[in-house]
Design a protein around this motif. Structure first.
Motif, PDB file in Angstrom:
ATOM      1  N   LEU A 154       0.827  -1.198   0.000  1.00  0.00           N
ATOM      2  CA  LEU A 154       0.000   0.000   0.000  1.00  0.00           C
ATOM      3  C   LEU A 154       0.866   1.256   0.000  1.00  0.00           C
ATOM      4  CD1 LEU A 154      -2.717   1.328   0.035  1.00  0.00           C
ATOM      5  CD2 LEU A 154      -2.856   0.949   2.508  1.00  0.00           C
ATOM      6  N   ALA A 155       1.962   1.249   0.761  1.00  0.00           N
ATOM      7  CA  ALA A 155       2.872   2.391   0.751  1.00  0.00           C
ATOM      8  C   ALA A 155       3.409   2.637  -0.651  1.00  0.00           C
ATOM      9  CB  ALA A 155       4.024   2.151   1.729  1.00  0.00           C
ATOM     10  N   ARG A 156       3.752   1.566  -1.336  1.00  0.00           N
ATOM     11  CA  ARG A 156       4.265   1.691  -2.705  1.00  0.00           C
ATOM     12  C   ARG A 156       3.214   2.297  -3.634  1.00  0.00           C
ATOM     13  NH1 ARG A 156       5.769  -3.611  -6.138  1.00  0.00           N
ATOM     14  NH2 ARG A 156       3.500  -3.659  -6.116  1.00  0.00           N
ATOM     15  N   ALA A 157       1.946   1.933  -3.422  1.00  0.00           N
ATOM     16  CA  ALA A 157       0.870   2.474  -4.253  1.00  0.00           C
ATOM     17  C   ALA A 157       0.674   3.968  -4.042  1.00  0.00           C
ATOM     18  CB  ALA A 157      -0.426   1.733  -3.962  1.00  0.00           C
ATOM     19  N   LEU A 158       1.211   4.495  -2.939  1.00  0.00           N
ATOM     20  CA  LEU A 158       1.039   5.912  -2.621  1.00  0.00           C
ATOM     21  C   LEU A 158       2.259   6.762  -2.975  1.00  0.00           C
ATOM     22  CD1 LEU A 158      -0.595   5.482   0.899  1.00  0.00           C
ATOM     23  CD2 LEU A 158      -1.746   6.228  -1.183  1.00  0.00           C
ATOM     24  N   ILE A 159       3.303   6.156  -3.512  1.00  0.00           N
ATOM     25  CA  ILE A 159       4.566   6.873  -3.720  1.00  0.00           C
ATOM     26  C   ILE A 159       4.414   8.030  -4.702  1.00  0.00           C
ATOM     27  CG2 ILE A 159       5.420   5.445  -5.628  1.00  0.00           C
ATOM     28  CD1 ILE A 159       7.511   6.715  -2.628  1.00  0.00           C
ATOM     29  N   ASN A 160       3.466   7.938  -5.637  1.00  0.00           N
ATOM     30  CA  ASN A 160       3.242   9.011  -6.612  1.00  0.00           C
ATOM     31  C   ASN A 160       2.177  10.001  -6.173  1.00  0.00           C
ATOM     32  OD1 ASN A 160       1.386   6.840  -6.966  1.00  0.00           O
ATOM     33  ND2 ASN A 160       0.753   7.671  -8.934  1.00  0.00           N
ATOM     34  N   ASP A 161       1.802   9.967  -4.883  1.00  0.00           N
ATOM     35  CA  ASP A 161       0.769  10.851  -4.324  1.00  0.00           C
ATOM     36  C   ASP A 161      -0.498  10.797  -5.167  1.00  0.00           C
ATOM     37  OD1 ASP A 161      -0.423  12.652  -2.623  1.00  0.00           O
ATOM     38  OD2 ASP A 161       0.484  14.419  -3.553  1.00  0.00           O
ATOM     39  N   PRO A 162      -1.103   9.616  -5.310  1.00  0.00           N
ATOM     40  CA  PRO A 162      -2.228   9.458  -6.234  1.00  0.00           C
ATOM     41  C   PRO A 162      -3.498  10.143  -5.747  1.00  0.00           C
ATOM     42  CG  PRO A 162      -1.949   7.466  -4.955  1.00  0.00           C
ATOM     43  CD  PRO A 162      -0.790   8.361  -4.605  1.00  0.00           C
ATOM     44  N   GLU A 163      -4.334  10.516  -6.698  1.00  0.00           N
ATOM     45  CA  GLU A 163      -5.624  11.106  -6.381  1.00  0.00           C
ATOM     46  C   GLU A 163      -6.688  10.038  -6.158  1.00  0.00           C
ATOM     47  OE1 GLU A 163      -6.150  14.668  -9.216  1.00  0.00           O
ATOM     48  OE2 GLU A 163      -4.259  13.713  -9.772  1.00  0.00           O
ATOM     49  N   LEU A 164      -6.508   8.882  -6.769  1.00  0.00           N
ATOM     50  CA  LEU A 164      -7.416   7.760  -6.619  1.00  0.00           C
ATOM     51  C   LEU A 164      -6.597   6.516  -6.308  1.00  0.00           C
ATOM     52  CD1 LEU A 164     -10.252   6.391  -6.961  1.00  0.00           C
ATOM     53  CD2 LEU A 164      -9.654   6.078  -9.380  1.00  0.00           C
ATOM     54  N   ILE A 165      -7.004   5.753  -5.290  1.00  0.00           N
ATOM     55  CA  ILE A 165      -6.273   4.559  -4.880  1.00  0.00           C
ATOM     56  C   ILE A 165      -7.206   3.362  -5.020  1.00  0.00           C
ATOM     57  CG2 ILE A 165      -4.994   3.432  -3.022  1.00  0.00           C
ATOM     58  CD1 ILE A 165      -4.902   6.518  -1.906  1.00  0.00           C
ATOM     59  N   ILE A 166      -6.788   2.354  -5.772  1.00  0.00           N
ATOM     60  CA  ILE A 166      -7.572   1.153  -6.011  1.00  0.00           C
ATOM     61  C   ILE A 166      -7.010   0.031  -5.144  1.00  0.00           C
ATOM     62  CG2 ILE A 166      -8.268  -0.562  -7.722  1.00  0.00           C
ATOM     63  CD1 ILE A 166      -8.049   1.653  -9.836  1.00  0.00           C
ATOM     64  N   LEU A 167      -7.840  -0.495  -4.260  1.00  0.00           N
ATOM     65  CA  LEU A 167      -7.431  -1.528  -3.308  1.00  0.00           C
ATOM     66  C   LEU A 167      -8.177  -2.816  -3.635  1.00  0.00           C
ATOM     67  CD1 LEU A 167      -7.782   0.641  -0.075  1.00  0.00           C
ATOM     68  CD2 LEU A 167      -5.680   0.217  -1.360  1.00  0.00           C
ATOM     69  N   ASP A 168      -7.471  -3.796  -4.167  1.00  0.00           N
ATOM     70  CA  ASP A 168      -8.091  -5.057  -4.555  1.00  0.00           C
ATOM     71  C   ASP A 168      -7.808  -6.094  -3.466  1.00  0.00           C
ATOM     72  OD1 ASP A 168      -9.433  -6.970  -5.964  1.00  0.00           O
ATOM     73  OD2 ASP A 168      -8.011  -7.103  -7.622  1.00  0.00           O
ATOM     74  N   GLU A 169      -8.797  -6.282  -2.571  1.00  0.00           N
ATOM     75  CA  GLU A 169      -8.688  -7.210  -1.438  1.00  0.00           C
ATOM     76  C   GLU A 169      -7.400  -6.966  -0.643  1.00  0.00           C
ATOM     77  OE1 GLU A 169      -9.579 -11.264  -2.369  1.00  0.00           O
ATOM     78  OE2 GLU A 169     -11.024 -10.726  -3.911  1.00  0.00           O
ATOM     79  N   PRO A 170      -7.231  -5.771  -0.079  1.00  0.00           N
ATOM     80  CA  PRO A 170      -5.958  -5.401   0.550  1.00  0.00           C
ATOM     81  C   PRO A 170      -5.627  -6.142   1.837  1.00  0.00           C
ATOM     82  CG  PRO A 170      -7.612  -3.729   0.975  1.00  0.00           C
ATOM     83  CD  PRO A 170      -8.218  -4.692  -0.018  1.00  0.00           C
ATOM     84  N   THR A 171      -6.625  -6.715   2.529  1.00  0.00           N
ATOM     85  CA  THR A 171      -6.329  -7.345   3.821  1.00  0.00           C
ATOM     86  C   THR A 171      -6.563  -8.848   3.828  1.00  0.00           C
ATOM     87  OG1 THR A 171      -8.570  -6.931   4.662  1.00  0.00           O
ATOM     88  CG2 THR A 171      -6.934  -5.209   5.031  1.00  0.00           C
ATOM     89  N   THR A 172      -6.725  -9.447   2.652  1.00  0.00           N
ATOM     90  CA  THR A 172      -6.916 -10.897   2.596  1.00  0.00           C
ATOM     91  C   THR A 172      -5.737 -11.629   3.214  1.00  0.00           C
ATOM     92  OG1 THR A 172      -8.301 -10.778   0.622  1.00  0.00           O
ATOM     93  CG2 THR A 172      -7.213 -12.874   1.062  1.00  0.00           C
ATOM     94  N   GLY A 173      -6.020 -12.535   4.135  1.00  0.00           N
ATOM     95  CA  GLY A 173      -4.968 -13.331   4.759  1.00  0.00           C
ATOM     96  C   GLY A 173      -4.293 -12.699   5.951  1.00  0.00           C
ATOM     97  N   LEU A 174      -4.692 -11.487   6.308  1.00  0.00           N
ATOM     98  CA  LEU A 174      -4.054 -10.827   7.443  1.00  0.00           C
ATOM     99  C   LEU A 174      -4.731 -11.210   8.757  1.00  0.00           C
ATOM    100  CD1 LEU A 174      -3.403  -7.182   6.185  1.00  0.00           C
ATOM    101  CD2 LEU A 174      -1.983  -9.235   5.931  1.00  0.00           C
ATOM    102  N   ASP A 175      -3.960 -11.191   9.839  1.00  0.00           N
ATOM    103  CA  ASP A 175      -4.534 -11.428  11.153  1.00  0.00           C
ATOM    104  C   ASP A 175      -5.309 -10.180  11.582  1.00  0.00           C
ATOM    105  OD1 ASP A 175      -2.776  -9.577  12.822  1.00  0.00           O
ATOM    106  OD2 ASP A 175      -1.265 -10.845  11.873  1.00  0.00           O
ATOM    107  N   PRO A 176      -6.193 -10.314  12.594  1.00  0.00           N
ATOM    108  CA  PRO A 176      -7.034  -9.169  12.984  1.00  0.00           C
ATOM    109  C   PRO A 176      -6.247  -7.916  13.354  1.00  0.00           C
ATOM    110  CG  PRO A 176      -7.883 -11.188  13.948  1.00  0.00           C
ATOM    111  CD  PRO A 176      -6.567 -11.545  13.302  1.00  0.00           C
TER     112      PRO A 176
END
Length: 312
Positions: A154-176
């Protein structure tokens, strides 16, 4: 990570009659919706519903068979390079470079956007701090836990200071713990005016993060609205689950009082919508075994609209 863009009433994304076919198979069927600047918009649906196909057309990975996608006023079919420079994408799969350190992954990715090295370094350091990755700055990606890797993605997706961020199942497999930490960071980004499109299989996540959402199935949009409005419209405020041995008697009671319900193999799901008289009658007459009174959730809406059978 200062936000760019217009006020919250503007549409940052418009999808009109979007369609996708693969060798005659209809994956996405005439989907239309808009996303406002500054909101989190969710795409929900079971496996094979068309969510990922829709997302991939949004960022130019897969060309539409029909329809149009406009992002920031630009047509994805002709101006996808300009669009890609202004959006961030957090894909399902781990696409981090395992041979590089955490910091190097951010710097190398910044190079794809022709960000000057000094500015890239400053943004990388800020993102490491923001996602609590600064202590892992020099670690190789292979040394990271699943939660750390997702935060880096997610940090990498923000490196260009985007105006729109697309998150495709960002927390799948993560613990609570990792999931809730990521939610906190997304809430903080929302407070800075960022816009998100989110796909997820976690209904609690959608209810926590999304201002509005659609539920898709078989390539089409079934419903659209806020989480609260969809719950209210499709399942009501409260639900009773009863495992009753008097199945026929319970069935006749519900039909006679025109109470909406679903009958499963092991229990009834009853949509009482807060009717105290009905709830009291059910409690007294049919709760000799397991009986659960609870608030309705977005998951109830999802299962009611898309069914309970397993999807391959």
């Amino acid at each position: 990570m200062n936000s760019k863009g217009a006020n919250n009433t503007d549409r940052i994304l418009r999808v009109d009659n979007l369609g996708k076919r693969f060798n005659g198979l209809v994956a996405v069927d005439s989907v239309s919706f808009t996303v406002r600047t500054g909101e989190c918009f969710g795409l929900l649906g079971p496996n094979g519903a068309g969510k990922t196909s829709t997302i991939r057309m949004m960022y130019g990975f897969s060309p539409p068979t029909s329809g149009t996608v406009s992002i920031l006023g630009l047509d994805i079919s002709t101006q996808w390079r300009r669009i890609r420079a202004r959006i961030g994408i957090c894909q399902q799969d781990n696409t981090l470079d395992p041979d590089l350190t955490v910091f190097q992954n951010l710097l190398i990715f910044a190079g794809y956007f022709h960000i000057p090295r000094q500015l890239a370094s400053e943004r990388a350091e800020e993102l490491l701090q923001f996602f609590a990755l600064d202590k892992k700055r020099e670690a190789k990606v292979g040394e990271l836990s699943g939660g750390l890797a997702r935060r880096l993605t997610l940090a990498r997706a923000l490196i260009n200071d985007p105006e729109l961020i697309i998150l495709d199942e960002p927390t799948t497999g993560l613990d609570p713990q990792s999931r809730h930490l990521l939610w906190e960071r997304l809430h903080a980004l929302r407070a800075r005016g960022k816009t998100f499109i989110l796909t997820t299989h976690y209904m609690e996540e959608a209810a926590q993060l999304c201002d509005r959402l659609v539920i898709m199935d078989h390539g089409r949009i079934l419903v659209e609205g806020t989480p609260a409005s969809l719950i209210d419209e499709h399942v009501g405020h409260s639900i009773i689950e009863i495992a009753s041995p008097e199945r026929e008697e319970l069935r006749q009671f519900l039909r006679g009082h025109q109470v909406d319900y679903d009958e499963l193999a092991d229990r009834f799901i009853i949509y009482s919508n807060g009717d105290l008289a009905i709830e009291q009658a059910l409690r007294e007459g049919f709760c000799s075994r397991q009986c659960t009174f609870r608030s309705a959730t977005l998951e109830d809406v999802f299962l009611r609209l898309t069914g309970r059978e397993l999807r391959e």
